[in-house]
Design an enzyme around this catalytic site. Structure first.
Site, PDB file in Angstrom:
ATOM      1  N   HIS A 101      11.543  17.871 -54.150  1.00 45.72           N
ATOM      2  CA  HIS A 101      12.228  16.902 -54.768  1.00 45.72           C
ATOM      3  C   HIS A 101      11.657  15.554 -54.114  1.00 45.72           C
ATOM      4  O   HIS A 101      11.505  15.841 -52.744  1.00 45.72           O
ATOM      5  CB  HIS A 101      13.592  16.498 -54.767  1.00 45.72           C
ATOM      6  CG  HIS A 101      14.285  17.874 -55.193  1.00 45.72           C
ATOM      7  ND1 HIS A 101      14.508  19.105 -54.907  1.00 45.72           N
ATOM      8  CD2 HIS A 101      14.706  18.048 -56.430  1.00 45.72           C
ATOM      9  CE1 HIS A 101      15.165  19.791 -55.656  1.00 45.72           C
ATOM     10  NE2 HIS A 101      15.647  19.085 -56.743  1.00 45.72           N
ATOM     11  N   ASP A 104      13.760  14.828 -51.000  1.00 44.81           N
ATOM     12  CA  ASP A 104      13.600  16.071 -49.906  1.00 44.81           C
ATOM     13  C   ASP A 104      12.688  15.573 -48.690  1.00 44.81           C
ATOM     14  O   ASP A 104      12.633  15.621 -47.324  1.00 44.81           O
ATOM     15  CB  ASP A 104      12.953  17.408 -50.162  1.00 44.81           C
ATOM     16  CG  ASP A 104      13.888  17.900 -51.384  1.00 44.81           C
ATOM     17  OD1 ASP A 104      15.128  17.513 -51.560  1.00 44.81           O
ATOM     18  OD2 ASP A 104      13.286  18.704 -52.192  1.00 44.81           O
TER      19      ASP A 104
HETATM   20  C1  XLS Z   1      20.065  23.615 -58.693  1.00 46.18           C
HETATM   21  C2  XLS Z   1      18.649  23.736 -59.033  1.00 46.18           C
HETATM   22  C3  XLS Z   1      17.501  23.052 -58.304  1.00 46.18           C
HETATM   23  C4  XLS Z   1      16.462  22.854 -59.070  1.00 46.18           C
HETATM   24  C5  XLS Z   1      15.312  21.681 -58.596  1.00 46.18           C
HETATM   25  O1  XLS Z   1      20.931  24.338 -58.749  1.00 46.18           O
HETATM   26  O2  XLS Z   1      18.266  24.929 -58.769  1.00 46.18           O
HETATM   27  O3  XLS Z   1      17.639  23.358 -56.940  1.00 46.18           O
HETATM   28  O4  XLS Z   1      15.515  23.976 -58.741  1.00 46.18           O
HETATM   29  O5  XLS Z   1      15.936  20.119 -59.016  1.00 46.18           O
END
Ligand code: XLS
Ligand code: NI
Ligand code: NI
Length: 435
Positions: A101, A104
Site C-alpha cells: 500500500h 506502507d
Molecule cells: C484487510 C485486507 C488488506 C488488503 C489490502 O483485511 O486484507 O490487507 O489485502 O488492502
C-alpha cells in the site's frame, strides 16, 4: 550492502521432507514440476509489505511491541531502510513477488502533494531494487482506511472532497504500480461500508462506488496498464457492514455496474471465514463466474471471530483452496500473497523468516496434494458419476422445456426418484489420503 537486520540468517533452501532445519523448506522446491509447471510458477508467492514491515505489533489494547531500525516510520530515510530490509527478506526467502500500500512504503504527511512526491521517490528506489534483485511487484494498492480522513469511507464518503482525494490517491497508486511493472492492482474497500443506516444513504454510496470503479478501469485503459484490476471481498472489519461482503456480493455488484469483464477478485482465506464461508467456497464461486484473480493467503483464529491474519498452517484447508484454483486453470496474473502477520510477541527477525518459511511449505504441501488429487481424478470421477443423469438427452431437453411439459412427463412416467448417497464421508476419507 546488507542492513544487518537479518544477521546470521542465510538464504533459505529446499532440504526435503526429512530436514529438521527450521530455516529450510521441506516441501517448497521452486523448480519441482507439478502438473507440468514449476512450483514457483504455480504458487507465485508474494510478501505483504504492510504486515511484515509497517505493522508495529499493536492490538486494540496496546501499541507497538516490535523494535525495528526503520521506526519511527515518518521519514524518507527510514522508508529507504525499510525497503532495504524488505528486499533482503525477499531474497532470503526466494519469493518472486511482493505487494504494497502507499502508506506502507512512504511516510504520511497528511498532504496529497507531499505524499505523491514521497511515493514517487520511494517507488523509484524500489524499482532500482527490483532491477538489482529480480524480485517483482505482484500488486499495489492504496491504503484508504487508516488515516482519519477515510473514517467515513473513501469512494463512498458523504463528503465529495474525500471522494476526490480517493480518486487522486488511487490514480497515484496505479501510476506507481505501472512503474513497478505490477501484475495487478487491488482495491479493498476497508471503510466502504457503514456503521449505522441512521446516517447512511446506502444506495447513493453504492452508486458512487460503482462509478469510482468505472473510473479506475477507464484510467487503466487510458494509460495502458496491463495488470488486472482486482477487488477484495470482506464482510466486516473495520466497517460494521462492508459493501464488498463476499465473492457472490462482489460479482453481483460488478455486474450491476458493467464491470464483469474488467475486474476480478482477490480472495482472502480469513475474509471467507468471517463471511461464514470456507475459502474453497469463495474460490469456487469466483471461478464459476470466470472472475477468479488472486489470493491473500492467511488464516483466522477460529475462536476469536476477528480477522487475525495469521500465517496459514492447515494443510487440508489450503489443499482444497488450491484444488479449486488448479481446477480453474491456476493463476494468470494473480498469485499467493501472504496477507499475514506475526503474533505481537514474535519479536525476532528470525520469527519473520520462520513464519514465511512455514507458510510457503504449507502452501507447497497443499498444492502438491491438490495436484495429486486432480491427477488421480477421484473427486472429478465422483462428480461426473453424481451428475451422470444430466448427460442423458432427455434431461438436457428438459432444460429447454417448461414447467407444464415437465409436469406432464412426471405424470406420464409416474416418476418416483430414489435418493442416492452423497458419499461425503467416503470423499473426506479420499481427501485424507492426499493430505
Ligand atoms: C484487510 C485486507 C488488506 C488488503 C489490502 O483485511 O486484507 O490487507 O489485502 O488492502
Ligand atoms: Ni484481511
Ligand atoms: Ni487482504
Amino acid at each position: 550492502m546488507s542492513t544487518g537486520f537479518f544477521d546470521g540468517i542465510t538464504q533459505v533452501t529446499f532440504e526435503g521432507a526429512d530436514s529438521t532445519n527450521p530455516m529450510a523448506f521441506r516441501h517448497y522446491n521452486p523448480d519441482e514440476v507439478v502438473m507440468g509447471k514449476r512450483m514457483e510458477d504455480h504458487l507465485r508467492f508474494a510478501v505483504a509489505w504492510w504486515h511484515s514491515f509497517a505493522w508495529e505489533g499493536g492490538d486494540p489494547f496496546g501499541g507497538q511491541t516490535f523494535e525495528r531500525p526503520w521506526y519511527p516510520q515518518d521519514s524518507m530515510e527510514n522508508a529507504r531502510t525499510k525497503a532495504d530490509v524488505a528486499f533482503e527478506m525477499f531474497q532470503i526467502l526466494g519469493v518472486p513477488f511482493y505487494c504494497w500500500h502507499d502508506a506502507d512504503i512512504r511516510p504520511e504527511t497528511g498532504n496529497f502533494a507531499d505524499n505523491l512526491a514521497t511515493l514517487n521517490e520511494i517507488t523509484d528506489y524500489m524499482a532500482d531494487k527490483q532491477a538489482a534483485t529480480g524480485v517483482k511487484c505482484l500488486w499495489g494498492t492504496a491504503n484508504m482506511f487508516s488515516h482519519r480522513r477515510w473514517m467515513a469511507g473513501a469512494a463512498t464518503n458523504p463528503d465529495p472532497d474525500v471522494f476526490a482525494f480517493a480518486a487522486a490517491t488511487v490514480k497515484s497508486c496505479i501510476d506507481a504500480t505501472q512503474k513497478l511493472g505490477g501484475e495487478n492492482y487491488v482495491l479493498w474497500g476497508g471503510r466502504e461500508g457503514y456503521e449505522t443506516l441512521l446516517n447512511t444513504d446506502l444506495k447513493q454510496e453504492l452508486d458512487h462506488l460503482g462509478r469510482f470503479l468505472n473510473m479506475v478501469v477507464d484510467y487503466k485503459h487510458k494509460i495502458g496498464f496491463k495488470g488486472t484490476i482486482l477487488v477484495e471481498p470482506k464482510p466486516q472489519e473495520p466497517s460494521k457492514h462492508q459493501y464488498d461482503y463476499d465473492a457472490a456480493t462482489c460479482i453481483g455488484f460488478l455486474r450491476k455496474y458493467g464491470l464483469e469483464g474488467e475486474v476480478k477478485l482477490n480472495l482472502e482465506q480469513g475474509h471467507a471465514i468471517l463471511a461464514g464461508h470456507s475459502f474453497e467456497h469463495e474460490v469456487a464461486v469466483a471461478a464459476a463466474e470466470g472472475m477468479f484473480g488472486s489470493i491473500d493467503m492467511n488464516r483466522n483464529d477460529y475462536q476469536s471471530g476477528w480477522d487475525t491474519d495469521q500465517f496459514p498452517n492447515n494443510v487440508p484447508e489450503v489443499a482444497l483452496a488450491y484444488y479449486h484454483i488448479l481446477r480453474a486453470g491456476g493463476f494468470e496474473t494473480g498469485g499467493t500473497n501472504f496477507d499475514a502477520r506475526l503474533r505481537r510477541q514474535s519479536l525476532d527477525p528470525g520469527d519473520l523468516i520462520a513464519a514465511h518459511v512455514g507458510a510457503m511449505d504449507i502452501c507447497a504441501r497443499g498444492l502438491k496434494a491438490a495436484a495429486a488429487m486432480l491427477e488421480d481424478r477421484g473427486l472429478e470421477d465422483a462428480l461426473s458419476e453424481r451428475y451422470a443423469g444430466w448427460r442423458e438427452p432427455q434431461a438436457q431437453a428438459m432444460l429447454d422445456s417448461d414447467l407444464e411439459e415437465i409436469s406432464r412427463r412426471v405424470l406420464d412416467a409416474n416418476t418416483n426418484p430414489e435418493p442416492r448417497s452423497g458419499k461425503q464421508e467416503v470423499l473426506e476419507n479420499y481427501l485424507n489420503r492426499f493430505v
